[in-house]
Design a protein around this motif. Structure first.
Motif, short mmCIF file in Angstrom:
data_model
loop_
_atom_site.label_atom_id
_atom_site.label_comp_id
_atom_site.label_asym_id
_atom_site.label_seq_id
_atom_site.Cartn_x
_atom_site.Cartn_y
_atom_site.Cartn_z
N PHE A 46 0.80 -1.21 0.00
CA PHE A 46 0.00 0.00 0.00
C PHE A 46 0.84 1.27 0.00
CE2 PHE A 46 -3.09 -3.24 0.91
CZ PHE A 46 -4.09 -2.88 0.01
N GLU A 47 2.09 1.17 0.42
CA GLU A 47 3.02 2.30 0.26
C GLU A 47 3.24 2.54 -1.24
OE1 GLU A 47 6.10 5.18 1.23
OE2 GLU A 47 4.58 4.28 2.49
N ALA A 48 3.52 1.47 -1.98
CA ALA A 48 3.74 1.60 -3.42
C ALA A 48 2.47 2.04 -4.14
CB ALA A 48 4.24 0.27 -4.00
N ALA A 49 1.31 1.52 -3.72
CA ALA A 49 0.06 1.80 -4.42
C ALA A 49 -0.56 3.15 -4.07
CB ALA A 49 -0.95 0.69 -4.14
N PHE A 50 -0.43 3.58 -2.79
CA PHE A 50 -1.16 4.76 -2.35
C PHE A 50 -0.29 5.94 -1.94
CE2 PHE A 50 -4.61 1.89 -2.37
CZ PHE A 50 -5.77 2.63 -2.35
N THR A 51 0.94 5.70 -1.52
CA THR A 51 1.75 6.80 -0.99
C THR A 51 2.80 7.27 -1.99
OG1 THR A 51 1.41 5.89 1.23
CG2 THR A 51 3.16 7.53 0.98
N PHE A 58 5.25 -1.61 -7.22
CA PHE A 58 3.93 -2.23 -7.18
C PHE A 58 3.93 -3.49 -8.05
CE2 PHE A 58 -0.45 -2.62 -8.78
CZ PHE A 58 -1.15 -2.68 -7.58
N ARG A 59 4.39 -3.38 -9.27
CA ARG A 59 4.44 -4.51 -10.21
C ARG A 59 5.27 -5.67 -9.66
NH1 ARG A 59 3.98 -5.90 -15.09
NH2 ARG A 59 3.63 -4.09 -16.35
N ALA A 60 6.39 -5.35 -9.04
CA ALA A 60 7.31 -6.37 -8.53
C ALA A 60 6.72 -7.18 -7.38
CB ALA A 60 8.62 -5.72 -8.10
N LEU A 61 5.67 -6.69 -6.76
CA LEU A 61 5.08 -7.38 -5.62
C LEU A 61 4.15 -8.53 -6.02
CD1 LEU A 61 4.33 -4.32 -3.34
CD2 LEU A 61 5.98 -6.15 -2.90
N PHE A 62 3.84 -8.66 -7.31
CA PHE A 62 2.88 -9.66 -7.77
C PHE A 62 3.53 -10.82 -8.52
CE2 PHE A 62 0.38 -5.86 -7.20
CZ PHE A 62 -0.77 -6.34 -6.62
N THR A 63 2.89 -11.98 -8.44
CA THR A 63 3.32 -13.12 -9.26
C THR A 63 2.89 -12.87 -10.70
OG1 THR A 63 1.25 -14.32 -8.88
CG2 THR A 63 3.08 -14.76 -7.34
N GLU A 64 3.48 -13.60 -11.63
CA GLU A 64 3.12 -13.45 -13.05
C GLU A 64 1.66 -13.78 -13.29
OE1 GLU A 64 4.94 -12.15 -15.59
OE2 GLU A 64 6.31 -11.65 -13.94
N GLY A 78 -3.41 -11.59 -14.37
CA GLY A 78 -2.09 -11.40 -14.96
C GLY A 78 -1.65 -9.96 -15.02
N GLU A 79 -1.32 -9.52 -16.21
CA GLU A 79 -0.77 -8.18 -16.42
C GLU A 79 -1.70 -7.08 -15.91
OE1 GLU A 79 2.22 -5.61 -17.41
OE2 GLU A 79 2.27 -7.80 -17.41
N ALA A 80 -3.00 -7.25 -16.08
CA ALA A 80 -3.96 -6.22 -15.66
C ALA A 80 -3.91 -5.98 -14.15
CB ALA A 80 -5.37 -6.62 -16.08
N VAL A 81 -3.52 -6.97 -13.38
CA VAL A 81 -3.43 -6.82 -11.92
C VAL A 81 -2.22 -5.97 -11.55
CG1 VAL A 81 -3.09 -8.05 -9.73
CG2 VAL A 81 -4.55 -9.03 -11.52
N CYS A 87 -2.94 7.08 -9.47
CA CYS A 87 -2.25 7.30 -8.21
C CYS A 87 -3.26 7.85 -7.21
CB CYS A 87 -1.09 8.28 -8.39
SG CYS A 87 -0.23 8.67 -6.86
N PRO A 88 -3.76 7.01 -6.31
CA PRO A 88 -4.77 7.48 -5.35
C PRO A 88 -4.35 8.72 -4.57
CG PRO A 88 -4.54 5.11 -5.24
CD PRO A 88 -3.43 5.61 -6.12
N ARG A 89 -3.06 8.81 -4.28
CA ARG A 89 -2.55 9.98 -3.54
C ARG A 89 -2.89 11.27 -4.28
NH1 ARG A 89 3.38 10.12 -4.45
NH2 ARG A 89 2.63 11.01 -6.37
N ASP A 90 -2.80 11.25 -5.61
CA ASP A 90 -3.09 12.45 -6.40
C ASP A 90 -4.55 12.87 -6.31
OD1 ASP A 90 -0.43 12.40 -7.09
OD2 ASP A 90 -0.77 11.62 -9.11
N ASN A 91 -5.41 11.93 -5.94
CA ASN A 91 -6.83 12.23 -5.77
C ASN A 91 -7.21 12.39 -4.31
OD1 ASN A 91 -7.37 12.04 -8.57
ND2 ASN A 91 -7.35 9.82 -8.41
N GLY A 92 -6.20 12.44 -3.42
CA GLY A 92 -6.45 12.64 -2.00
C GLY A 92 -6.95 11.40 -1.28
N VAL A 93 -6.81 10.23 -1.89
CA VAL A 93 -7.30 9.00 -1.29
C VAL A 93 -6.20 8.36 -0.44
CG1 VAL A 93 -8.23 6.69 -1.73
CG2 VAL A 93 -8.91 8.60 -3.19
N THR A 94 -6.58 7.96 0.77
CA THR A 94 -5.66 7.27 1.66
C THR A 94 -6.23 5.90 2.02
OG1 THR A 94 -6.69 8.23 3.63
CG2 THR A 94 -4.79 9.41 2.68
#
Length: 162
Positions: A46-51, A58-64, A78-81, A87-94
């Motif tokens: 969630f640091e990579a995804a939201f902060t 973010f990509r590196a945290l998932f399996t293929e 797969g790739e879509a995940v 960037c939620p941060r840019d929209n003020g989302v925490t």
């Protein structure tokens, strides 16, 4: 070894999500080295995804073959995940993990299941949304990678008394 059919796999994860809270009395699910490792992975995700909105981390945290099941947006594979769509941060989302809600259970020969609840809030808007999640983490040579995600029961968060 052939992968499980998608419907069966989704059914197993939903069953686990319903059954695991019954085991919450087990203190090992809320403490210890495995818990600490996976709590760290939750924070990294969630640091990579939201902060930091770091698409590479973010990509590196998932399996293929990652799979993501969301009660409001449907399924992704797969790739879509692994692709950050915004960037939620840019929209003020925490995103805040609900204290005391995180539980971790080992999955022999694979990794671990992590369940919990989190709250999403948008700066400048009243109210927030709470949801439950189930993450299946796979232990690989390079560390932990997220293989399956269930995100469900999104609803208006209950307001706390002052």
């Amino acid at each position: 070894m052939r992968p499980l059919p998608m419907r069966l796999l989704a059914g197993l994860f939903f069953s686990a999500a319903l059954a695991l809270p019954c085991l919450a009395q087990d203190a090992a699910a809320r403490s210890g080295p495995l818990y600490d490792e996976l709590a760290g992975m939750d924070a990294a995700l969630f640091e990579a995804a939201f902060t930091t909105c770091d698409a590479a981390k973010f990509r590196a945290l998932f399996t293929e073959d990652a799979e993501f099941y969301h009660d409001k947006t449907g399924a992704s594979f797969g790739e879509a995940v692994k692709v950050m769509k915004s960037c939620p941060r840019d929209n003020g989302v925490t995103r805040t993990l609900v204290p005391g809600s995180l539980e971790v259970y080992p999955m022999q020969g694979y990794g671990a299941v992590q369940i919990g609840r989190h709250v999403f809030a948008k700066k400048g808007e009243p109210g927030s949304e709470e949801a439950k999640f189930v993450h299946l983490w796979k232990r690989e040579a390079g560390g932990w990678r997220l293989a399956r995600v269930l995100s469900f029961d999104h609803r208006q968060a209950v307001a706390k008394a002052p």
